[in-house]
Design an enzyme around this catalytic site. Sequence first.
Site, PDB file in Angstrom:
ATOM      1  N   SER A 119       0.839  -1.204   0.000  1.00 27.13           N
ATOM      2  CA  SER A 119       0.000   0.000   0.000  1.00 27.13           C
ATOM      3  C   SER A 119       0.868   1.246   0.000  1.00 27.13           C
ATOM      4  O   SER A 119       2.019   1.224   0.471  1.00 27.13           O
ATOM      5  CB  SER A 119      -0.895   0.010   1.244  1.00 27.13           C
ATOM      6  OG  SER A 119      -1.515   1.270   1.429  1.00 27.13           O
ATOM      7  N   TYR A 121      -2.253  -1.227  10.355  1.00 28.31           N
ATOM      8  CA  TYR A 121      -2.375  -1.552   8.935  1.00 28.31           C
ATOM      9  C   TYR A 121      -1.124  -1.126   8.174  1.00 28.31           C
ATOM     10  O   TYR A 121      -0.555  -1.916   7.397  1.00 28.31           O
ATOM     11  CB  TYR A 121      -3.609  -0.850   8.368  1.00 28.31           C
ATOM     12  CG  TYR A 121      -3.790  -0.971   6.870  1.00 28.31           C
ATOM     13  CD1 TYR A 121      -4.395  -2.092   6.312  1.00 28.31           C
ATOM     14  CD2 TYR A 121      -3.367   0.046   6.007  1.00 28.31           C
ATOM     15  CE1 TYR A 121      -4.572  -2.206   4.933  1.00 28.31           C
ATOM     16  CE2 TYR A 121      -3.549  -0.058   4.633  1.00 28.31           C
ATOM     17  CZ  TYR A 121      -4.141  -1.178   4.110  1.00 28.31           C
ATOM     18  OH  TYR A 121      -4.316  -1.280   2.749  1.00 28.31           O
TER      19      TYR A 121
END
Length: 286
Positions: free
Chosen positions: A178, A191
Amino acid sequence: MSPDQNQTLPPQTQEQQPGRETQMNPRPDYEPRYPGSGRLKDKVALVTGGDSGIGRAVAVLFAREGASVAIVYLNEGEDAQETKRLVEREGGRCVTIAGDIGDPGFARAAVDRTIKEFGKLDVLVNNAAEQHPKKDIAEITPEQIERTFRTNIFGYFHVTQAAMPHLKEGAAIINTTSVTAYRGSSELLDYSATKGAIVAFNRSLAQKLAEKKIRVNGVAPGPIWTPLIPSTFDADKVKSFGANTPMKRPGQPNEVAPSYLFLACADSSYITGSVLHPNGGDATES
């Protein structure tokens, strides 16, 4: 600038993760943009988180390019069946497999089912993930940390370990990281940490498997319109999702899927240990 000038999507939210693509407005765009050219002819791919969002777009594009696809999902049965229909519409074969990749036993079972159905495995896409925003680090419980890491990085280990005996010379592994691994995210600490771990996993595994002529690469999407977004954020945050990118909008899954196709096929035969960055111009990659 008024808030309305930053609006990119209709305000909406979903009550639980994983989110459902069937409940999104507008629906994410998964449709491949170009005719297939056989770049994955007779290949078999396993895509975790393949029921919706980026995973759906990847599965459909792979099918258009000639692949058979196994998709793994947690419990989003309706979305998974729709993805199966779309893969079959492209002329591909598809098997859907429900379960939690954080469970190593299930990871082995998912790979075994893929081999049973298709006889081999050529491309592994580690893509499933979850996220749980918190405004303060003190709000992140040990249970949440464990859960996020179990899905987002432990699951990648489990599925890859299960797949390794079946991956031959010329196979490809593609790991979804990401933009948050590179620029951070103040409300997605756990995350972002898992996505940073995936970058290191990607580089290290690429070095390990180069001698076997198995390539390992990653994709680091920016803000992409997937079910994870309305099932993670409140309606006001969803309304302006992606507005802070230089392109001033979120990306669509079919704008990300070609990165996976490139890394899966022979077009990228001299690339391993790398990460592609479809992120709307967020110049943070390194």
